[in-house]
Structure formats: C-alpha cells, structure tokens
Write a protein that holds these residues in place. Structure first.
Motif, short mmCIF file in Angstrom:
data_model
loop_
_atom_site.label_atom_id
_atom_site.label_comp_id
_atom_site.label_asym_id
_atom_site.label_seq_id
_atom_site.Cartn_x
_atom_site.Cartn_y
_atom_site.Cartn_z
N ILE A 44 29.40 -6.93 -17.05
CA ILE A 44 27.99 -6.56 -17.09
C ILE A 44 27.11 -7.66 -16.51
CG2 ILE A 44 27.55 -7.46 -19.43
CD1 ILE A 44 25.78 -4.94 -19.83
N HIS A 45 27.52 -8.93 -16.67
CA HIS A 45 26.71 -10.01 -16.10
C HIS A 45 26.82 -10.03 -14.57
CE1 HIS A 45 26.96 -11.78 -20.28
NE2 HIS A 45 25.67 -11.74 -20.03
N ILE A 46 27.95 -9.63 -14.05
CA ILE A 46 28.09 -9.52 -12.60
C ILE A 46 27.21 -8.38 -12.07
CG2 ILE A 46 29.71 -9.02 -10.73
CD1 ILE A 46 31.87 -10.36 -12.46
N LEU A 47 27.16 -7.27 -12.81
CA LEU A 47 26.30 -6.16 -12.41
C LEU A 47 24.82 -6.55 -12.51
CD1 LEU A 47 28.16 -3.20 -14.17
CD2 LEU A 47 28.13 -3.75 -11.74
N LEU A 48 24.45 -7.28 -13.56
CA LEU A 48 23.08 -7.72 -13.71
C LEU A 48 22.69 -8.71 -12.60
CD1 LEU A 48 22.97 -8.14 -17.59
CD2 LEU A 48 21.61 -6.52 -16.27
N ALA A 101 23.39 2.45 -13.43
CA ALA A 101 24.38 3.33 -14.04
C ALA A 101 25.60 2.55 -14.52
CB ALA A 101 24.81 4.41 -13.04
N GLY A 102 26.05 1.58 -13.73
CA GLY A 102 27.18 0.75 -14.14
C GLY A 102 26.88 -0.05 -15.39
N LEU A 131 30.31 -4.10 -5.51
CA LEU A 131 30.59 -3.88 -4.09
C LEU A 131 30.46 -2.42 -3.70
CD1 LEU A 131 33.61 -6.29 -3.45
CD2 LEU A 131 31.27 -6.52 -2.59
N VAL A 132 30.95 -1.53 -4.59
CA VAL A 132 30.84 -0.10 -4.30
C VAL A 132 29.37 0.31 -4.22
CG1 VAL A 132 31.24 2.21 -5.26
CG2 VAL A 132 33.08 0.52 -5.27
N SER A 133 28.55 -0.21 -5.12
CA SER A 133 27.12 0.11 -5.11
C SER A 133 26.46 -0.36 -3.83
CB SER A 133 26.43 -0.52 -6.33
OG SER A 133 26.97 -0.03 -7.53
N TRP A 134 26.75 -1.58 -3.41
CA TRP A 134 26.16 -2.12 -2.19
C TRP A 134 26.63 -1.35 -0.95
CZ3 TRP A 134 22.38 -5.75 -1.69
CH2 TRP A 134 22.04 -6.49 -2.84
N ILE A 135 27.92 -1.04 -0.89
CA ILE A 135 28.45 -0.33 0.28
C ILE A 135 27.87 1.07 0.37
CG2 ILE A 135 30.55 0.66 1.27
CD1 ILE A 135 32.05 -1.81 0.18
#
Length: 328
Positions: A44-48, A101-102, A131-135
């Motif tokens: 979650i911290h990576i997503l944030l 969402a993640g 990465l999936v979100s950015w791509i």
C-alpha cells in the motif's frame, strides 16, 4: 486579450490548486520515500507513493494549463508542447483512478483477511500494481498525441487562433469519441465500482469490531469519504462528458470545467494520504506545529514592534524634560 469570467475563474482555481497541492504532495512524497526505503515495505505504501508521483506530474503541468486559461483557452506554446502537456496531464488523471482502486483493495484485504494479508504482503505486488496502472493510463492516453498529429488536424478557431486538443474535425471525432468512451469504462467506471465495493466492506468491518478505537473508525470513514469525493466530484463530470460526447457525436464545450475538477484531485489526495498513513500524519503534524511556532513568533515580533514607538516617545519626553530642567 481580455479574459472572460469563465477563463478568469478557472485560472484562479488552477493557481490555488497548484499553491496548495504542490507543497502537500511534496511533503507526502518525502514521507512515503522514507517508508519505502525501509526493509519489506507494504504494497500500500508503494501504491501511495505512485499516487503521489501521479499527482506531482499533474501539478507540474498545471502552469501550462494556467497559460492556456490566461489566453482564454488559446494555446500560444506550439503543437509539440500541446501534445506533450495533454498526454502527461490526462495520463496523470487516469493513473490515479486505478491506484485509488488498488489502495482500496489493500485496505479491504487488511481487515477482511488479516492473517492471509500479513503472510502475502510483499513489496513486489505493489510494484506490479503500480506499473500496470501507469502502463494502462499512459497507453490509453496516447490518443492525445495521435489526434494532435493526424493529417486532418485543424488547431485554429474561427478567428485563426491556435487551440489545443479542441475544435476537432469530423475525422478526428471518429477516432476520439470511441476512445474516450473506452477511457470512461476501463479507467473510470471499473475502478470506481471496485473502490466502492472494497470500501463498503472495509467500513462495515471497521464499524462492526468493538475493539477498534473511535479515532481509527473516524479515519476509516474520512478515507472513504475523500476517495468517493475524488471519483464522484473530481473524476465524474469529466468522464460523463465522454459518454455525452459519444452519443451526441461532439466534443462538449463544458469539458474545460470538468477538466478543472479532475485537477482538484491533486489537492484531495493529500487528505487520503493523511487518513491512510501514520508517516504522513506525523509529517503533516510536525509541519503544522512548525507553522504554529513560526506564526506565534511572528505575532510576538509584531507586538514588540508595535510597542517600540510608544516606548521611544516616552523616552523622548523624559529626555526633553531633563534638558529643560538643567537649563533652568
């Protein structure tokens, strides 16, 4: 060029969003970088952290949108910068939806399946999701560059003034409108449904557990409210314009105001960071305490300065009385 009230209003809100959003996201960035550098950071911290970077991308491109609003939605910076600004700006907006969402999925899993979540909490999962979100966002938003360089592109208005990503020809609309509809479905509607489901379950579990502190319950509710505000108020109107434009076969004129609401997302996300991370709460509280101390020091300095003239006048009167007495 005299600004119309709409352009002036949008320019003002762009400036306010930039001034408030940039320092808040930079403070959050510093906190999340510190958390991610620790051994085995939570996904979650990576997503944030990724959401903070998406917000910063959008905020750093806001000055170009300010220039556009200052020129009454004409573009004085050339075709290349128009394409790159639009590409980065819209990619930053849509990257945020799947990252939100993640984050909601992580929050739901942490309270619904706490044991399994702790056992499977690996940083690589957060990296893959980011990465999936950015791509997905950057891949879909290439439509901005493609349309800008179509042979049929006409970037002038009726007066021959340059405009950016607007005033499409029919050939361009045939390409833009279906892609916009897909953007609405894939990068807005689906992540919104996922987020609503996860946070609905998350709040129910948090409120049903008697051992959870009241403060944590309020933080959970605040997190859900801010996230839903992001989807419904910030992202909603802009994506509704995609659907309306698709069925009316045109690009709606009120999209500029809808884009502005999407930009406000960068000011709302720091509140989500505050409710989501103890590191951000600590950083924000420390900065707030420093601002209070600075304000108290400034107030004390002003009060001392205000008293000095009176004291000087008093000393001057005594001096003059003493001189007169000696002369007598």
């Amino acid at each position: 060029m005299a600004l119309r009230p709409r352009s002036l209003g949008l320019l003002s809100i762009y400036i306010i969003s930039f001034l408030f959003g940039l320092p808040a996201n930079l403070l959050a960035l510093r906190a999340f970088v510190g958390r991610v550098h620790k051994p085995n950071p939570a996904p979650i911290h990576i997503l944030l952290l990724s959401l903070t970077l998406a917000d910063l991308l959008l905020l750093l491109l806001l000055p170009f949108k300010m220039v556009e609003a200052a020129y009454d939605f004409h573009w004085p910076l050339g075709d290349t910068l128009c394409a790159l600004t639009g590409y980065g700006f819209y990619s930053g907006i849509y990257c945020s939806t799947w990252l939100l969402a993640g984050i909601s999925i992580e929050r739901y899993r942490s309270v619904a399946f706490p044991v399994q979540y702790k056992l499977s909490r690996r940083p690589v999962y957060g990296v893959i999701a980011a990465l999936v979100s950015w791509i997905m966002s950057f891949g879909h938003c290439t439509i901005v560059i493609i349309v800008e360089y179509l042979p049929t592109n006409k970037t002038g208005d009726a007066e021959g003034l340059l405009v950016c990503y607007d005033k499409f020809t029919q050939e361009q609309l045939d390409v833009v409108l279906p892609v916009r509809l897909e953007l609405c479905l894939v990068l807005f509607f689906i992540p919104m449904v996922v987020t609503i489901f996860c946070y609905w379950r998350f709040v129910r579990i948090m409120l049903s557990q008697p051992h959870v502190e009241t403060r944590k319950r309020w933080r959970a509710v605040g997190l859900v409210v801010m996230t839903l505000f992001n989807f419904l108020v910030c992202f909603g109107p802009y994506n509704v314009s995609h659907v309306v434009g698709y069925f009316q076969k045109s690009s709606e004129s009120w999209r500029a105001c809808a884009v502005l609401l999407s930009a406000l997302n960068a000011c709302i996300d720091p509140l989500i960071f505050y409710f989501s991370s103890s590191a951000v709460r600590k950083a924000f509280d420390e900065k707030l305490q420093k601002l209070r101390s600075w304000g108290a020091s400034l107030l004390g300095f002003c009060r001392r300065r205000a008293r000095e003239p009176a004291a000087e006048r008093g000393h001057g009167s005594l001096g003059r009385a003493h001189v007169s007495f000696t002369r007598d």
